[in-house]
Design a protein around this motif. Structure first.
Motif, mmCIF file in Angstrom:
data_model
loop_
_atom_site.group_PDB
_atom_site.id
_atom_site.type_symbol
_atom_site.label_atom_id
_atom_site.label_comp_id
_atom_site.label_asym_id
_atom_site.label_seq_id
_atom_site.Cartn_x
_atom_site.Cartn_y
_atom_site.Cartn_z
ATOM 1 N N ILE A 24 0.808 -1.213 0.000
ATOM 2 C CA ILE A 24 0.000 0.000 0.000
ATOM 3 C C ILE A 24 0.843 1.265 0.000
ATOM 4 O O ILE A 24 0.685 2.148 -0.832
ATOM 5 C CB ILE A 24 -0.967 0.049 1.200
ATOM 6 C CG1 ILE A 24 -1.729 -1.262 1.340
ATOM 7 C CG2 ILE A 24 -1.929 1.216 1.073
ATOM 8 C CD1 ILE A 24 -2.636 -1.591 0.198
ATOM 9 N N ARG A 205 -6.218 -6.312 -3.155
ATOM 10 C CA ARG A 205 -7.134 -5.250 -3.563
ATOM 11 C C ARG A 205 -8.466 -5.780 -4.051
ATOM 12 O O ARG A 205 -9.454 -5.060 -4.029
ATOM 13 C CB ARG A 205 -6.476 -4.374 -4.625
ATOM 14 C CG ARG A 205 -5.337 -3.621 -3.995
ATOM 15 C CD ARG A 205 -4.757 -2.563 -4.853
ATOM 16 N NE ARG A 205 -3.637 -1.992 -4.096
ATOM 17 C CZ ARG A 205 -2.873 -1.011 -4.508
ATOM 18 N NH1 ARG A 205 -3.093 -0.471 -5.684
ATOM 19 N NH2 ARG A 205 -1.902 -0.563 -3.772
ATOM 20 N N VAL A 212 -8.493 0.166 -4.012
ATOM 21 C CA VAL A 212 -8.274 0.252 -5.463
ATOM 22 C C VAL A 212 -7.925 1.680 -5.870
ATOM 23 O O VAL A 212 -8.561 2.640 -5.434
ATOM 24 C CB VAL A 212 -9.541 -0.227 -6.207
ATOM 25 C CG1 VAL A 212 -9.414 0.041 -7.691
ATOM 26 C CG2 VAL A 212 -9.770 -1.695 -5.944
ATOM 27 N N GLU A 213 -6.884 1.807 -6.712
ATOM 28 C CA GLU A 213 -6.491 3.136 -7.210
ATOM 29 C C GLU A 213 -7.265 3.437 -8.487
ATOM 30 O O GLU A 213 -7.613 2.530 -9.227
ATOM 31 C CB GLU A 213 -4.997 3.150 -7.590
ATOM 32 C CG GLU A 213 -4.052 3.015 -6.436
ATOM 33 C CD GLU A 213 -2.622 2.873 -6.951
ATOM 34 O OE1 GLU A 213 -2.203 3.718 -7.759
ATOM 35 O OE2 GLU A 213 -1.960 1.918 -6.568
ATOM 36 N N HIS A 215 -6.175 4.757 -11.502
ATOM 37 C CA HIS A 215 -4.993 4.989 -12.344
ATOM 38 C C HIS A 215 -3.860 5.693 -11.657
ATOM 39 O O HIS A 215 -4.043 6.595 -10.896
ATOM 40 C CB HIS A 215 -5.349 5.730 -13.620
ATOM 41 C CG HIS A 215 -6.141 4.859 -14.539
ATOM 42 N ND1 HIS A 215 -5.595 3.794 -15.190
ATOM 43 C CD2 HIS A 215 -7.437 4.878 -14.841
ATOM 44 C CE1 HIS A 215 -6.541 3.192 -15.899
ATOM 45 N NE2 HIS A 215 -7.661 3.827 -15.705
#
Lengths: 215, 251
Positions: A24, A205, A212-213, A215
């Motif tokens: 993370i 994730r 969750v990112e 992008h």
């Protein structure tokens, strides 16, 4: 936990999963990947880093009010370097073979971003006991990923765990090898470490969507 | 020739990022845009060019066992090599600070483009790693050490440039949500590292026959007497271990 208040135990448990330093916070990747071809090296590395982070956090936290902020990076580097020299000498004294395997990566604990990251983010603003717990927690979170990666790489790469043949003997064709199983030598090569960590991130994730990112 | 060989080797075969995973933190953190990646990459080349030869001098005239002999015969058996971590990191931290001051004074344009990255570099593992590898691989001359520093810097620069370019493009592809960002970057780096492994054969002509000899030898013995078979299988395990170790060393 009687010894630890709820807030304190959160300091230890948080970095193990939802705030893991490797998956993370993206800190301390270098050594995590290079030395995980064997489980034993991974465990020793995990212990060394935990010790250095925890003790370093305490030292920095005790000195936090007297370090001028302009030269704090150099002060931090010196503190880490001293601790790492101690770790290196202990390793050389008690397990010379292993310290040869780890080679320069013991020295590279100095620039392990987890350590500098925790000094900057935590030890400079908190008391010694909390900093110590934070160091233990982050070291353990780092060690956890190292041990997972080391476990899979050694198991699939050479069919052993800690040097013990768990899948049978590849030469005398016992155990799994009798069924035609072959070691995946590719797992021992460095690129697979990256891919294994990538998969760990993927699993983590998909279990926790909050991480969750976009992008 | 020796210099060219080391130069190519440090860029492609022993690439800092793909072969030894050094400097991964900033590699992952600063590779979102090509322009910033170029800035950091250039700063890394610059600092490595200075620190690796400097640390070579320190290593040879201060730290190695017996290095203090130039002070007089009575200093010949001093061994200060346990100080090398702290000396190297101190050199790097001060050089980074010095470079920052000099660049700010004489070339404000360059300072503005490198500016924010320079302090970051002090804690970049690639820089310290360069010096430590220089020490552990026993690079013999100052010239070679300089070449090694530049080569490793350029290798790192190429790696961060490539991943930044890929990350700019990957924004337009449909990556599974949990893999977005960090996850896919890891896997791409892994694939790039596999690609870079193909450079491994570029300069090493002489290694393979030696390994074959090792594995062929026990086979011949197997034919002679059955009683040695057990021993041979043990020997084979040994050679396998040796091979595995070789692989690790190459890593």
């Amino acid at each position: 936990m009687g010894l630890l208040s709820k807030k304190d135990s959160k300091l230890i448990l948080d970095p193990l999963a939802d705030n893991n330093p490797i998956t993370i916070q993206v800190l301390g990747i270098c050594s995590a990947l290079a030395i995980t071809a064997q489980l034993k090296a991974a465990i020793v590395m995990a212990i060394s880093v935990t010790a250095v982070v925890a003790l370093g956090n305490v030292v920095i936290s005790l000195m936090r009010n007297i370090i001028p902020s302009k030269i704090r990076i150099i002060v931090q580097l010196v503190v880490v370097a001293v601790l790492v020299i101690i770790v290196d000498l202990i390793l050389k004294a008690y397990s010379y073979e292993l310290s040869k395997t780890l080679s320069v990566f013991v020295g590279l604990i100095i620039t392990n971003c987890i350590i500098m990251g925790r000094f900057e983010a935590f030890a400079l603003a908190n008391g010694p006991w909390r900093s110590f717990l934070d160091g233990i927690g982050n070291g353990a979170g780092y060690g956890l990923i190292l041990i997972i990666v080391g476990f899979f790489r050694e198991l699939f790469g050479s069919g052993t765990l800690l040097g013990i043949k768990v899948l049978g003997d590849p030469i005398e064709k016992t155990g799994l090898y009798a069924l035609g199983y072959e070691n995946n030598g590719f797992m021992l090569l460095s690129p697979m470490a990256l891919i294994v960590v990538g998969i760990i991130i993927w699993v983590q994730r998909s279990r926790n969507k909050a991480l969750v990112e976009d992008h | 020739m020796e210099h060219l060989e080391l130069f190519l080797k440090s860029i492609f075969i022993d690439n800092m990022v793909f072969a030894t995973f050094l400097g991964m933190c900033s590699y992952l953190a600063v590779s979102k845009k090509v322009s910033t990646a170029v800035g950091l990459g250039a700063a890394v080349i610059f600092v490595m060019l200075i620190t690796v030869p400097l640390n070579w001098l320190l290593d040879h005239y201060l730290l190695q066992p017996g290095a203090l002999v130039w002070l007089g015969a009575e200093y010949a058996d001093y061994d200060l090599s346990f100080l090398s971590f702290i000396m190297f990191i101190a050199t790097i931290a001060t050089m980074v600070q010095l470079v920052e001051i000099v660049v700010e004074k004489f070339s404000p344009a360059l300072y503005n483009s490198l500016g924010i990255f320079l302090p970051l570099i002090a804690v970049n593992c690639a820089i310290l790693g360069g010096s430590l590898f220089m020490q552990s691989r026993e690079i013999p001359t100052l010239g070679l050490a300089t070449v090694y520093g530049i080569g490793s810097g350029i290798g790192w620069f190429l790696a961060i440039l490539a991943i930044a370019a890929i990350r700019e493009k990957i924004r337009y592809s449909n990556v599974p949500a949990p893999l977005r960002g960090l996850g896919i970057t890891f896997i791409i780096t892994g694939l790039m590292a596999i690609g870079f492994m193909s450079f491994g054969g570029m300069l090493t002509g002489g290694d393979e026959p030696k390994e074959e000899q090792k594995t062929v030898m026990p086979k011949e013995e197997i034919n002679t007497t059955p009683s040695t078979e057990v021993k041979n299988s043990e020997e084979k395990k040994e050679t396998e271990k040796v091979l595995a170790n070789n692989i690790k060393v190459n890593e």
